[in-house]
Enzyme design. Structure first.
Site: not given
Ligand code: UD1
Ligand code: CA
Length: 805
Positions: A19, A426
């Protein structure tokens, strides 16, 4: 528990578990960090049995070899003819076991060790041949406990074999028993298959033993949930919920705050310290440890992760990670295996880490991927940094030193190291190590294409605004004047003329000073009007004008600005002319010629200039034309610094295009440590700017030549010098010049030449139409800004130029 220590615990797990509708054997389905089998065996082990036996059948390889089955004695039941048959297989394999034998199931994950122990203890005390663990409640599907008129337990009837009366009994068999081992071994042989399912029922042993005159009894489980056998996934989910609540309850009783038990899932294997707080929507799995005082959640999913004392973690997924004490992580961080976050470090929003360590107090605050990296203490990783650790074939490491600063949007191309105290600019793509104390800059230079918006987007709102600003500027309303007050209360002001306002703005920007307005405009007849809109009295004035075309107009404007300043009582006036107009006319080559450079110096002196500042004068003697300090700045550090990063200097020769440049070129060779060559040329005195190239003195064959000059006017001279170098076998020619006059055919001449790169500075504006691919324009503004600051602060710029000013 040792008193009631059983001789054996037999765990039945051979059934199919149809099941579940799963390829995974039923008992290997998981809840709260363990399989059902794991929970069952853990409870069995707590009884400390002499033997732990596991009966396997369906999926026997997977079940028998599951890690949780280690140490268990595995007996194979094949085929499966019922629970009695399963136990018979055990006694046949191991022989009769003397002492108490417990039989239980692999699919009862909620059964507590305490309950099993109570069963064993009661069994011992009662001296029964068998004690059955029963429960009361909805008995549907279970074997019923049948008692006689006196209430004495007589037998178990399976539902399929039960009468209607028997079906109404609410006491049922849990499937868990304590047997006398020797009696069990004898009785199990006599079990038949005479029943509805034609199986050997273990339950039949009870009647057999009773028939032999042995006493049998029951022990009732206090909580029927404990004996719930799991048959399908609905029951599995129910059991998981019960088990989870039990786990949470235990933690809460131990001093952990669980804000929302309904949305919190914690595995049995997790440990949590006192005063830790678990916020809603959190799942803690595997070998996760939460140290005292930590806050985890909301919305965390942590597996095999250690969260240090006092740390705060929110909206985070972590696998096999370590978070240091007082560190903060999230929201929205993903810590993959091998992540180690140091004490008091911070991992912010949308940050992913893998196999990396982050030092004490370091920060990775925003939008970053960190892979295979070591980040030093107190280092700061800017927003949008990517550790490019994978080249498509292999992974490579990155090291960021202590106190290093990685600028936003840096790509760190591994393997690479940013040493202790180093920076990256950056937007850089860093693929070479950055030494301690250095900044790694690796990005394209910005170029502003003036007037582009109005030309290319004429209908846009931006174009209309740009047009408005331009017309206001032309009326002289928006001219920037900048001021700065030094600690000594001296006041510095920077004034920009109209020739090249962008440069003055850039210089002001480098100095971080404010702007103040002035009005500069032309009368209809071309006369120039200047008026400063704030007081200049007592100020240290710097008047910056680029001597570009139309040069006479801009020199005149600068003269008028100086005059206006003098009349308004400026304390000192320094004329900043990055390019000294008329500098070429610094001597009489023949009769009846002016010395215009001298005249320009005189004009400024007359107007009221106290000091001149210029970059790379055509000849040093011009300094003598002015009866006051002259700051002679060199663009060499800017030009050479740029080329150094691009070239392998071992193969470079610096070339002086004529004898007059030799002294300047020697400074280049001193800096680069390269040889020098000289071009010996002769001018045709009757034709302006025409030059005949003769010979190259020095070694240029196979080498990269840097032709160094103060200015490029029409480009003719320099192109011919380059040709001469190529004739002598030069491999490549680069031109470095301070002033890009670029008049006449200069652009075409240079474009069509074999020169591979022309590097200049922006002492003069380089308009859009003068730009071409090979041209690199470096900014002179930082140098001017430093020099102005030095003059303002100490009155001297020598410190900038190794005493060569
Ligand atoms: C069994 C009991 C029933 C009890 C119920 C509790 C019998 C005859 N009946 O019924 O009284 O109320 O458990 O859940 O014992 N197994 C094997 N080999 C086999 C058959 C089963 O190892 O040949 C194992 C299964 O894997 C499972 C356990 O035994 O873990 C129970 O088997 P299951 O078929 O569910 O028994 P039930 O018919 O429910
Ligand atoms: Ca069952």
């Amino acid at each position: 528990m040792s008193e009631s220590r059983p001789a054996a615990v037999i765990v039945l797990a051979a059934g199919e578990g149809k099941r579940m509708k799963s390829r995974t054997p039923k008992v290997l389905h998981e809840l709260c960090g363990r399989t059902m089998l794991g929970h069952t065996l853990a409870a069995a082990r707590e009884l400390d049995p002499g033997k732990l036996v596991l009966v396997v059948g369906h999926g026997r390889d997977q079940v028998g070899q599951a890690p949780e089955a280690r140490e268990a004695h595995v007996v194979v039941q094949e085929p499966q003819h019922g629970t009695g048959h399963a136990v018979r297989m055990v006694t046949e394999a191991l022989g009769a076991i003397e002492g108490t034998v417990v039989v239980t199931y692999g699919d009862m994950p909620l059964l507590r060790a305490e309950t099993l122990a109570r069963l064993v203890q009661a069994h011992r005390d009662s001296k029964h041949a068998v004690s059955v663990l029963t429960a009361r409640g909805d008995a549907k599907g279970y074997g019923r406990i049948v008692r006689d008129g006196t209430g004495a337990f007589t037998k178990i009837v399976e539902e399929k074999d039960a009468t209607d009366d028997e079906k109404r009994i609410d006491e049922y068999n849990s499937g868990c028993y304590a047997f006398d081992g020797l009696l069990l071994a004898d009785a199990i042989k006599r079990v038949t298959t005479a029943n509805a399912q034609q199986e050997e029922y273990l339950t039949d042993v009870i009647q057999i033993l009773r028939g032999d005159g042995h006493p049998v009894g029951t022990v009732e489980a206090q909580d029927s949930m404990e004996v719930l056998g799991i048959n399908d996934r609905v029951q599995l989910a129910g059991a998981r919920k019960v088990l989870n609540s039990r786990i949470l309850e235990q933690h809460m009783r131990d001093g952990v705050t669980v804000v929302d038990p309904a949305s919190t899932w914690i595995d049995v294997t997790v440990t949590i310290g006192q005063d830790a707080e678990i916020q809603p929507g959190t799942r803690l799995e595997g070998r996760t440890t939460i140290e005292p005082n930590a806050t985890v959640g909301p919305a965390c999913d942590l597996r095999d992760t250690i969260v240090g004392d006092g740390a705060e973690v929110s909206h985070t997924v972590a696998r096999n990670a370590t978070i240091g004490p007082n560190a903060t992580v999230g929201p929205y961080a993903y810590l993959r295996p091998g992540t180690r976050i140091g004490q008091s470090a911070h991992i912010g929003c949308h940050v992913e880490l893998k196999n990396s360590s982050v030092g004490t107090g370091a920060k990775v605050p925003h939008l970053t991927y960190v892979g295979d990296a070591t980040i030093g203490e107190r280092a700061n990783i800017g927003a949008g940094t990517i550790f490019a650790n994978y080249d498509g074939a292999r992974k490579h490491p990155t090291t960021i030193g202590d106190d290093a600063f990685v600028g936003s949007n840096t790509v760190l191309i591994a393997p690479v190291t940013v040493e202790d105290g180093a920076y990256t600019a950056a937007g850089s793509a860093i693929d070479a190590d950055v030494p301690s104390g250095a900044i790694g800059v690796a990005r394209g230079r910005q170029h502003n294409s003036a007037g582009w918006v109005e030309r290319k987007r004429p209908e846009s709102r931006a174009a209309k605004t740009a047009a408005r600003v331009r017309s206001a500027k032309n009326k002289g309303e928006l001219y920037q004047v900048s001021g700065m007050t030094a600690p000594s209360q001296k006041k510095m002001m920077l004034f920009g003329g109209r020739a090249y306002p962008e440069l003055a703005a850039e210089v002001a920007d480098c100095m971080g000073i404010e702007t103040a307005p002035a009005r500069l405009y032309d009368f209809a007849n071309g006369e120039i009007m200047v008026r400063f809109l704030e007081s200049v009295r007592g100020c240290d004035a710097f008047v910056l004008q680029s001597h570009t075309a139309p040069i006479n107009q801009w020199i005149m404007e600068q003269l008028i600005m100086v005059d206006a300043l003098r009349r308004a009582s400026a304390k000192r006036i320094t004329v900043v002319m990055p390019f000294f107009g008329y500098a070429r006319q610094d001597k009489k080559s023949r009769g009846r010629e002016p010395i215009s450079a001298r005249l320009v110096a005189d004009l400024f002196a007359t107007a009221g200039a106290d000091r001149l500042m210029a970059v790379d004068l055509h000849t040093a003697q011009i300094q003598g034309f002015f009866d006051g300090p002259v700051d002679h700045l060199f663009a060499l550090p800017i030009l050479a610094g740029y080329l150094e990063t691009k070239l392998n200097v071992t193969n470079v020769t610096v070339v002086a295009p004529d004898a007059g440049r030799v002294r300047v070129c020697e400074r280049w060779t001193d800096r680069l440590g390269t040889p020098l060559a000289i071009i010996h040329k002769r001018r045709d005195p009757d034709v302006a700017n025409q030059v005949k190239v003769f010979e190259v003195v020095g070694q240029v064959k196979g080498r990269t030549c840097i032709l160094v000059d103060d200015m490029i006017d029409t480009g003719g001279t320099i192109a011919k010098a380059a040709d001469a170098l190529f004739e002598q076998g030069a491999k490549r020619v680069i031109v470095a010049a301070t002033h890009g006059v670029l008049s006449g055919q200069a652009v075409d001449t240079l474009k069509n030449s074999r020169i591979s790169e022309v590097v200049i500075t922006n002492t003069l504006p380089v308009e859009e139409e003068k730009r071409f691919d090979k041209l690199t324009v470096l900014s002179i503004a930082p140098l001017l800004a430093r020099a102005i600051n030095e003059v303002f602060n100490d009155g001297s710029v020598t410190s900038l130029f190794d005493g060569q000013s």
